[in-house]
Design an enzyme around this catalytic site. Structure first.
Site, mmCIF file in Angstrom:
data_model
loop_
_atom_site.group_PDB
_atom_site.id
_atom_site.type_symbol
_atom_site.label_atom_id
_atom_site.label_comp_id
_atom_site.label_asym_id
_atom_site.label_seq_id
_atom_site.Cartn_x
_atom_site.Cartn_y
_atom_site.Cartn_z
ATOM 1 N N GLY A 37 -3.335 -2.659 -6.819
ATOM 2 C CA GLY A 37 -3.771 -1.407 -7.418
ATOM 3 C C GLY A 37 -5.276 -1.291 -7.280
ATOM 4 O O GLY A 37 -6.014 -2.237 -7.600
ATOM 5 N N TYR A 73 4.964 -1.893 -5.093
ATOM 6 C CA TYR A 73 4.969 -1.590 -3.668
ATOM 7 C C TYR A 73 5.310 -2.837 -2.876
ATOM 8 O O TYR A 73 5.130 -3.964 -3.337
ATOM 9 C CB TYR A 73 3.665 -0.935 -3.219
ATOM 10 N N TYR A 84 6.789 2.379 -4.349
ATOM 11 C CA TYR A 84 7.874 2.761 -5.255
ATOM 12 C C TYR A 84 7.223 2.993 -6.625
ATOM 13 O O TYR A 84 7.346 2.189 -7.545
ATOM 14 C CB TYR A 84 8.937 1.656 -5.308
ATOM 15 N N ARG A 85 6.500 4.123 -6.708
ATOM 16 C CA ARG A 85 5.704 4.364 -7.909
ATOM 17 C C ARG A 85 5.972 5.733 -8.530
ATOM 18 O O ARG A 85 5.376 6.057 -9.560
ATOM 19 C CB ARG A 85 4.225 4.213 -7.576
ATOM 20 N N TYR A 137 -8.153 8.476 -0.332
ATOM 21 C CA TYR A 137 -7.161 9.529 -0.093
ATOM 22 C C TYR A 137 -5.881 8.939 0.480
ATOM 23 O O TYR A 137 -5.892 8.269 1.513
ATOM 24 C CB TYR A 137 -7.738 10.563 0.872
ATOM 25 N N LYS A 186 -18.199 4.698 4.447
ATOM 26 C CA LYS A 186 -17.733 3.560 5.239
ATOM 27 C C LYS A 186 -17.312 4.098 6.604
ATOM 28 O O LYS A 186 -16.295 4.762 6.738
ATOM 29 C CB LYS A 186 -16.589 2.859 4.514
ATOM 30 N N GLY A 238 -7.055 -3.928 0.619
ATOM 31 C CA GLY A 238 -7.905 -4.374 -0.468
ATOM 32 C C GLY A 238 -9.376 -4.495 -0.110
ATOM 33 O O GLY A 238 -10.212 -4.701 -0.992
ATOM 34 N N ASP A 292 -11.583 -1.748 -1.781
ATOM 35 C CA ASP A 292 -11.766 -2.015 -3.213
ATOM 36 C C ASP A 292 -12.774 -3.138 -3.424
ATOM 37 O O ASP A 292 -13.605 -3.079 -4.339
ATOM 38 C CB ASP A 292 -10.432 -2.396 -3.858
ATOM 39 N N ASP A 335 -4.448 -8.963 -2.299
ATOM 40 C CA ASP A 335 -5.121 -7.678 -2.461
ATOM 41 C C ASP A 335 -6.462 -7.831 -3.177
ATOM 42 O O ASP A 335 -7.403 -7.088 -2.909
ATOM 43 C CB ASP A 335 -4.229 -6.712 -3.252
#
Length: 377
Positions: A71, A127, A151-152, A214, A272, A301, A304, A340
């Site tokens: 996440g 996921y 699967y959210r 996005y 980036k 990841g 993040d 991640d």
């Protein structure tokens, strides 16, 4: 004695005036270069997911799956905590094993999970990470590449709303930085209401950070509405991170200067680039820093981790170029690892690497053991 006393008092007053002037000039200089005083706490706001990591090869052939925590905002929280920034995570999880696992994992990383609500009606998001082996078999991906299957829909975090902010008002009031992403905004209209409410929180004394992140598959709204919503979040933030490819998909351009012209409002705008460099705008200042040479294990990841490194360096008062270098170093740790959440080298190692000369940085190769090689030698 009276004359001596007066002289001592005069010297003491002069000394105090010098100290006050020095502090004033230091604060002024810090403001000019975008450095802020260290702040007490960061809060990340968004969905956490349990991830099931398949064996390399076609997904249907994987007999077992390794469990992990993921996440975007949870990943950033993990990086900030590793870098010594007191960090809390605000989210919602289901009343299930995956939710309890996520809370336990973030807590083990030193993240404050007191603002995570348990939803008895909705499940924790999940996921599946599909990994390629390059075998050429049908359904297999190229070696070193990954694909995420989410699967959210209807997850506990999709019910995030401004009410969650009200319940965590004490935590948010004590925060000097709040970070969220376009992923959270996309989850539901109520989640959009939450992220837009963050933009209205009082400032100065608090920074709002937003990562575009996005993901077209998450948006169940007209394209022009999506672009308007994301643009509103960027313009309302103090710090904004944009992937060049994502910005091109949403706003029609990937050029850093064009994006800066489109979004002059955030003091910090980080683009980036597709060419493995990052362009950072701090007010009118523009700095471009190349990424380190490395061998990619997987890319999930990394964005993040970059955001976490940049934000931690900002909160610790580092100069502009080092903000970008900290971001690159943390992204490199993610790119050369398997999870991640990036597993970072010691902070002192990162500090030393971020402070090298430009020529040494350009020739540096990052290895998972965090012992850099100079590829030009």
């Amino acid at each position: 004695m009276s004359a001596l006393h007066n002289l001592q008092r005069l010297l003491r007053n002069v000394f105090l005036l010098v100290i006050l002037h020095t502090l004033s000039e230091s604060r002024k200089h810090s403001k000019e270069i975008g450095v802020i005083q260290p702040i007490r706490r960061a809060v990340t706001v968004g969905e956490g997911l349990a991830v099931l990591i398949a064996r390399p090869g076609p997904l249907e052939d994987s007999p077992v799956f390794e469990r992990g925590a993921a996440g975007a905002e949870a990943n950033v929280a993990g990086v900030l905590s590793q870098l010594g920034v007191p960090t809390a995570w605000l989210s919602r999880v289901g009343d299930d094993g995956f939710g309890r696992y996520l809370v336990r994992e973030l807590s083990a990383r030193g993240v404050d999970t007191s603002a995570v609500s348990v939803d008895s009606l909705r499940p924790t998001g999940v996921y599946v990470k599909e990994r390629g082996s390059g075998s050429g078999r049908s359904g297999d991906l190229a070696a070193g590449t990954s694909r995420m299957l989410y699967y959210r829909t209807g997850s506990a975090a999709s019910a995030l709303s401004p009410a969650d902010l009200a319940e965590a008002s004490g935590l948010l009031d004590a925060a000097g930085l709040i970070h969220c992403t376009g992923i959270t905004t996309a989850l539901s209209p109520s989640a959009t209401d939450l992220t837009e409410a963050l933009l209205t929180l009082r400032r100065p004394g608090r920074l709002i950070s937003f990562d575009l992140n996005y993901r077209a598959a998450l948006w169940n709204r007209p394209a022009d509405t999506v672009a308007d919503t994301l643009a509103r979040h960027i313009r309302g933030s103090d710090i904004a991170f944009l992937g060049a490819d994502e910005a091109d998909a949403v706003f029609g351009t990937s050029e850093p200067d064009a994006l800066r012209a489109l979004f002059p409002q955030p003091r910090h705008l980080v683009v980036k680039n597709d060419k493995h460099s990052v362009t950072g705008f701090l007010g009118a200042e523009r700095v471009e820093v190349p990424a380190l040479s490395l061998e990619v294990t997987e890319s999930i990841g990394a964005g993040d981790a970059f955001a976490g490194g940049y934000l931690a360096a900002l909160l610790q008062g580092r100069p502009h170029e080092q903000l970008l270098r900290f971001g690159h170093l943390c992204a490199a740790a993610a790119l050369t690892g398997a999870g991640d959440v990036a597993e970072l080298p010691p902070v002192r190692t990162l500090e030393n690497l971020a402070a090298v000369a430009a020529s040494e940085w350009a020739g540096m190769r990052y290895r998972p053991a965090a012992v850099p090689e100079n590829v030009s030698s």
